[in-house]
Design a protein around this motif. Structure first.
Motif, PDB file in Angstrom:
ATOM      1  N   LEU A 164      -8.841  -2.800   2.176  1.00 48.65           N
ATOM      2  CA  LEU A 164      -8.243  -2.131   0.940  1.00 48.65           C
ATOM      3  C   LEU A 164      -9.152  -2.859  -0.084  1.00 48.65           C
ATOM      4  CD1 LEU A 164      -4.478  -3.180   0.780  1.00 48.65           C
ATOM      5  CD2 LEU A 164      -5.740  -0.849   0.217  1.00 48.65           C
TER       6      LEU A 164
ATOM      7  N   VAL B 190     -11.093   0.103  -1.507  1.00 54.66           N
ATOM      8  CA  VAL B 190     -10.009   1.048  -1.989  1.00 54.66           C
ATOM      9  C   VAL B 190      -9.284   0.711  -3.397  1.00 54.66           C
ATOM     10  CG1 VAL B 190      -7.995   2.353  -1.678  1.00 54.66           C
ATOM     11  CG2 VAL B 190      -9.657   1.921   0.377  1.00 54.66           C
TER      12      VAL B 190
ATOM     13  N   HIS C 206     -10.037   2.011  -7.469  1.00 50.93           N
ATOM     14  CA  HIS C 206      -8.929   2.563  -8.152  1.00 50.93           C
ATOM     15  C   HIS C 206      -8.843   1.674  -9.624  1.00 50.93           C
ATOM     16  CE1 HIS C 206      -7.249   4.586  -4.638  1.00 50.93           C
ATOM     17  NE2 HIS C 206      -6.419   5.396  -5.529  1.00 50.93           N
TER      18      HIS C 206
ATOM     19  N   TYR D 127      -3.275  -6.649  -6.834  1.00 54.82           N
ATOM     20  CA  TYR D 127      -3.142  -5.310  -7.242  1.00 54.82           C
ATOM     21  C   TYR D 127      -3.015  -5.482  -8.916  1.00 54.82           C
ATOM     22  CZ  TYR D 127      -2.165  -4.884  -2.256  1.00 54.82           C
ATOM     23  OH  TYR D 127      -2.386  -5.113  -1.037  1.00 54.82           O
TER      24      TYR D 127
ATOM     25  N   TYR E 185       6.466  -2.748  -1.253  1.00 59.29           N
ATOM     26  CA  TYR E 185       4.927  -2.430  -1.222  1.00 59.29           C
ATOM     27  C   TYR E 185       4.713  -1.070  -1.553  1.00 59.29           C
ATOM     28  CZ  TYR E 185      -0.047  -2.838   0.233  1.00 59.29           C
ATOM     29  OH  TYR E 185      -1.241  -2.690   0.177  1.00 59.29           O
TER      30      TYR E 185
ATOM     31  N   ILE F  86      -0.977   4.565  -3.824  1.00 61.17           N
ATOM     32  CA  ILE F  86      -2.610   4.385  -3.695  1.00 61.17           C
ATOM     33  C   ILE F  86      -2.951   4.786  -2.056  1.00 61.17           C
ATOM     34  CG2 ILE F  86      -4.458   2.947  -3.730  1.00 61.17           C
ATOM     35  CD1 ILE F  86      -3.182   3.021  -6.336  1.00 61.17           C
ATOM     36  N   VAL F  87      -2.188   4.097  -1.184  1.00 61.35           N
ATOM     37  CA  VAL F  87      -2.682   4.312   0.111  1.00 61.35           C
ATOM     38  C   VAL F  87      -2.400   5.759   0.559  1.00 61.35           C
ATOM     39  CG1 VAL F  87      -2.286   3.872   2.570  1.00 61.35           C
ATOM     40  CG2 VAL F  87      -2.255   2.064   1.025  1.00 61.35           C
ATOM     41  N   ALA F  88      -1.167   6.307   0.563  1.00 63.37           N
ATOM     42  CA  ALA F  88      -0.927   7.876   0.734  1.00 63.37           C
ATOM     43  C   ALA F  88      -1.064   8.603  -0.461  1.00 63.37           C
ATOM     44  CB  ALA F  88       0.480   7.848   1.180  1.00 63.37           C
ATOM     45  N   ALA F  89      -1.147   8.127  -1.649  1.00 60.76           N
ATOM     46  CA  ALA F  89      -1.468   8.931  -2.979  1.00 60.76           C
ATOM     47  C   ALA F  89      -0.178   9.820  -2.992  1.00 60.76           C
ATOM     48  CB  ALA F  89      -2.604   9.543  -3.047  1.00 60.76           C
ATOM     49  N   ALA F  90       0.826   9.546  -2.563  1.00 61.72           N
ATOM     50  CA  ALA F  90       2.124  10.449  -2.525  1.00 61.72           C
ATOM     51  C   ALA F  90       2.821  10.497  -3.897  1.00 61.72           C
ATOM     52  CB  ALA F  90       3.117   9.839  -1.619  1.00 61.72           C
ATOM     53  N   VAL F  91       2.385   9.630  -4.966  1.00 62.47           N
ATOM     54  CA  VAL F  91       2.882   9.669  -6.106  1.00 62.47           C
ATOM     55  C   VAL F  91       1.746   9.151  -7.214  1.00 62.47           C
ATOM     56  CG1 VAL F  91       5.467   9.459  -5.882  1.00 62.47           C
ATOM     57  CG2 VAL F  91       4.028   7.429  -6.099  1.00 62.47           C
ATOM     58  N   ASP F  92       1.759   9.587  -8.466  1.00 68.38           N
ATOM     59  CA  ASP F  92       0.673   9.072  -9.227  1.00 68.38           C
ATOM     60  C   ASP F  92       0.741   7.702  -9.844  1.00 68.38           C
ATOM     61  OD1 ASP F  92      -0.989   8.704 -11.165  1.00 68.38           O
ATOM     62  OD2 ASP F  92      -0.692  10.608 -12.518  1.00 68.38           O
TER      63      ASP F  92
ATOM     64  N   LEU G  40      -0.403   6.140 -12.094  1.00 64.30           N
ATOM     65  CA  LEU G  40      -0.435   5.670 -13.596  1.00 64.30           C
ATOM     66  C   LEU G  40       1.083   5.995 -14.347  1.00 64.30           C
ATOM     67  CD1 LEU G  40      -3.957   6.487 -14.620  1.00 64.30           C
ATOM     68  CD2 LEU G  40      -2.752   4.283 -13.606  1.00 64.30           C
TER      69      LEU G  40
END
Lengths: 598, 82, 160
Positions: free
Chosen positions: A245, A248, A252, A427, A452, A458-464, A466
């Motif tokens: 991480l 990664v 970000h 984070y 979490y 972040i990991v799956a980037a399923a939602v924004d 920001l």
């Protein structure tokens, strides 16, 4: 009983009384085990506003109904007590072999109450339980304690112990089991020290009964295949461990640097999982029944000696590294080894030193107080302060209180990066809004493993990451499901590949209870609300569901999340509403009724 | 190779959009194709960041680029810590 | 061609899933104390070695058994103990050079790995392939190839 062992062991260190109690079937069904069942016990039994170091405080070691079975990564237990760091509920989670051994010895839970006059340890050999003198181990590190106690008891015994930090009541002392595994956060080791309980040794030779063996076995095989084929659990974590991480999160722009002053760390590459794998990794290690094996066996060359141990994990690398501006991975690893030896939470330690470094940079702290210059990036300073903190020596005595009390003492409370007096992990929420709400609402203070959202953001980037829209709902779902996972005894990491419908058949086959997806998630919600009720009773409220002012007022100065702060107020209002809580964050009567808490 | 498998390829390329850069990257590193694409489409487990922002929340592969932009490509294999 | 249970300690992460599933198959409970395979954890080195019966070609356990209770399974080549003939003297346990026969009390005076009749449960669940059940020639060939790869890189590195 199936799944559950059906027996609770209770030890009163003041009176020496050892009793065994039958596990109530209804409570087991409603609170599952581990985190849930122990929290319920603490809520029911601890008199309100008890000082965490008072003998009346309870210290509960609790495993779940799947702990010790072949269910993927079902190696976990929770250590539950009232936290001396936060004053809130503490539920610290760890794996290894010891948690299962408690179950093989015949117990779901060990409740320790009272305080011994002299240092003692508990020796549990199946149904034989003794309180023994620990004078010979007092003052020793966790590894040596482990060896000494196995010499005195059984070489096959699994050991929970505290190090010097726990003995000295360092407010963020953890408990170590199996030499390298830590229930690290919230100061559960200090409570153990306050009871003069140096260790618990367990040897169990019994078995765990499963209601429907064939169905259970099928469910295990199915989950095993999912874990092996999932990118995070089958590839990322096995290959690089959690430290993958570092790069990664830094990419970000949310790797908190220099006490959250920056979101990007110039030394990230040097402390990354890739560097750790290349330079320090000896082999992977798995906890019991774990196909992931994120544990890192590492070796360093330290002052001419080869030292071997486990870790550091991502959060420790960050706290002892980027948070303090330190990029020397070998030194970070050494400090992490020391934290295991002293039994001390590296997240709070690193974050507290980082806070002291900013106070020093601000001129608030001087060499007169600290005994040494303390600049960001000073690895030797961190090393020295690690020892001093564990021993409560010199300035270490101040650090041993954690960053909130440190910053308060020097008149700059806003420089403690904590919620409910517990330090944040790795984070920066200004670039991942959901985790900001998570830090603020976590029942045990600043923490990532209560909810979490980084997985989705972040990991799956399923939602924004920001945007704050939809984050309250996301967080609630993650919090409730995490309560389930923590309470059955599985590892949170399985949730990168498994969902509630993968846990459900395991739990039903093991226990014979007919949980449904809904009733299981409702049990999670019940546990979350119960922890909340505990905290409310202790005097915490809406004003404690907050974040350090920096995260709310100072926009991130650079990087992808530049210009952002955490939009907490709007998320928090939505969160309370969706939770069925009033404006002060109190569960409504209706909600309590629905959860059977009324 | 491990760094490629972990998805940490940093290249400085001049292009107009993310898609253009990917094309140039594959032209010089054809072995990356199977890592990034599945039958002509970007694999769902591949994350592409432009200056730290996932292109999923920008304009996808059509995201325009400037001279100093940094593109980071990695696979979604990272997990948190206990 | 008969198959052999082979171990690779380098791949073992010490998760002990083998012990769990073995005990479950044999006792219907999860109970590593009664498993017929054991992962030895070397605490200081932090190394792991799964240990179980190697089904010796000339089993000393069979030689010493006074009642002839130990014999070889024709299909799997596993060395088996017949509980009907066993009198529980534990001589086999005492002579096994590897410590791979154990006693679990009255119900199981002596037990050992029986390769689950040719489908070893531990191999099925082992998440890292530290345990495999392979034709003997396939195992040796795989190892030859692995070592050959190392030889090649060493030999080719040297410039004449």
């Amino acid at each position: 009983m199936y799944g559950w062992m059906g027996t609770i062991l209770r030890v009163n260190l003041s009176t020496g009384a050892i009793t065994k109690e039958k596990l109530d079937e209804n409570l087991a069904r409603d609170y599952i085990g581990a985190r849930g069942l122990a929290s319920k016990t603490l809520y029911d039994e601890l008199p309100p506003r008890t000082d965490p170091f008072d003998p009346a405080n309870l210290l509960i070691f609790a495993a779940g109904p799947l702990t010790g079975t072949a269910a993927t990564s079902a190696s976990r237990y929770n250590v539950v007590t009232k936290s001396p760091l936060t004053g809130a509920i503490a539920a610290s989670n760890s794996g290894g072999y010891l948690p299962a051994e408690i179950r093989y010895a015949g117990y779901d839970m060990i409740i320790v109450e009272g305080r011994s006059e002299e240092p003692v340890y508990l020796w549990i050999k199946d149904d034989q339980v003794e309180i023994r003198s620990a004078k010979a181990m007092w003052g020793k590190g966790t590894r040596e304690t482990d060896a000494l106690i196995r010499d005195e008891t059984d070489d096959e015994a699994k050991i929970i112990s505290i190090g010097i930090a726990g003995e000295k009541l360092v407010r963020f002392a953890g408990v170590i089991n199996d030499r390298e595994r830590a229930a690290g956060r919230s100061g559960v080791g200090a409570v153990m020290g306050s009871k003069n309980l140096k260790a618990v040794a367990v040897r169990g030779t019994g078995g765990i009964k499963i209601k429907d063996g064939a169905a259970f076995r099928e469910a295990v095989l199915r989950n095993l295949a999912k874990i092996k084929s999932g990118p995070v659990t089958g590839e990322g974590l096995p290959t690089y461990g959690t430290a993958i991480l570092v790069n990664v999160i830094n990419s970000h722009g949310i790797l908190p640097t220099n006490n959250f002053q920056l979101g990007e760390f110039a030394g990230a590459e040097a402390i990354s999982g890739e560097t750790l794998t290349r330079d320090l990794l000896v082999r992977n290690r798995g906890c019991l029944a774990c196909p992931i094996g994120c544990g890192r066996v590492t070796e360093i060359n330290w002052e001419g000696n080869r030292e071997r141990g486990e870790g550091p994990e991502y959060e420790s690398i960050w706290a002892l590294g980027a948070a303090c501006g330190i990029s020397d991975l070998e030194l970070i690893t050494k400090v992490n080894f020391l934290c295991n030896e002293y039994g001390m939470d590296p997240i709070t330690l690193g974050a507290t030193v980082a806070c002291a470094m900013e106070l020093f940079a601000e001129g608030v702290l001087t060499v007169e107080e600290t005994g040494m210059p303390l600049h960001f990036g000073d690895g030797q300073g961190l090393l020295e302060l690690t020892r001093k903190t564990a021993m409560r020596e010199g300035f270490g005595d101040v650090l041993a209180e954690g960053s909130a009390r440190l910053a308060e003492k020097y008149g700059r409370p806003e420089l403690s990066m904590s919620s409910k007096k517990q330090e944040y992990p790795a984070y920066d929420p200004r670039g991942s809004q959901g985790i900001g709400l998570g830090y603020a609402t976590s029942n045990r203070g600043g923490c990532h493993v209560r909810g979490y959202t980084i997985g989705a953001e972040i990991v799956a980037a399923a939602v924004d990451p920001l945007t704050s829209a939809g984050k309250a709902k996301l967080l609630i779902d993650v919090q409730d499901f995490t309560c389930v996972v923590d309470s059955v005894g599985m590892c949170l990491f399985t949730t990168f590949s498994l969902g509630v419908d993968d846990v459900l058949p395991l739990l039903n086959a093991a226990t014979g209870v007919d949980y449904t997806t809904e009733s299981l998630l409702q049990a999670g919600e019940r546990i979350w609300n119960l922890e909340r009720l505990f905290n409310l009773r202790e005097g915490l409220g809406r004003e404690d569901d907050s974040l350090a002012p920096r995260l709310l007022q100072e926009p991130l100065p650079a990087g992808p999340a530049k210009g952002n702060v955490v939009e907490l107020e709007s998320m928090l209002n939505e969160y309370y509403q969706l939770r069925g809580w009033d404006n002060e964050g109190r569960p409504t009567g209706e909600k309590l009724q629905a959860l059977g808490l009324g | 190779m491990t760094r490629q498998a972990a998805g940490l390829v940093h290249l400085e390329l001049a292009g107009v959009t993310v898609a253009d850069v990917l094309q140039r990257l594959l032209a010089s590193n054809p072995e990356l194709k199977s890592h990034l694409f599945d039958g002509g489409r970007l694999r769902p487990d591949i994350c592409i960041l432009v200056n730290g922002r996932n292109i999923r929340y920008l304009d996808g592969e059509a995201t325009p680029l400037d001279d100093d932009d940094t593109i980071t490509i990695f696979r979604q294999v990272a997990g948190g810590a206990p | 061609m008969s198959r052999t249970l082979v171990i690779d300690p380098k791949l073992c992460t010490g998760c002990r899933l083998c012990e769990l599933v073995c005990s479950f198959k044999k006792t219907e409970t999860y109970n590593p104390a009664r498993a017929r395979i054991r992962t030895i954890v070397m605490e200081d080195e932090i190394a792991f070695v799964p240990m179980t019966c190697w089904q010796c070609e000339e089993p000393v356990c069979q030689e010493v058994c006074p009642t002839g209770a130990i014999g070889r399974d024709a299909a799997t080549d596993a060395v088996l103990i017949s509980l009907e003939r066993c009198i529980g003297c534990k001589m086999c346990m005492m002579v096994c050079p590897f410590g791979n026969i154990q006693s679990n009390g009255a119900k199981e005076p002596v037990v050992k790995c029986d390769l689950c009749g040719g489908e070893p449960e531990c191999v099925l669940f082992c998440p890292t392939k530290a345990l495999q059940y392979l034709p003997a020639d396939k195992f040796t060939l795989a190892r030859k190839k692995r070592i050959a790869e190392k030889f090649r890189s060493i030999l080719e590195e040297v410039e004449w």
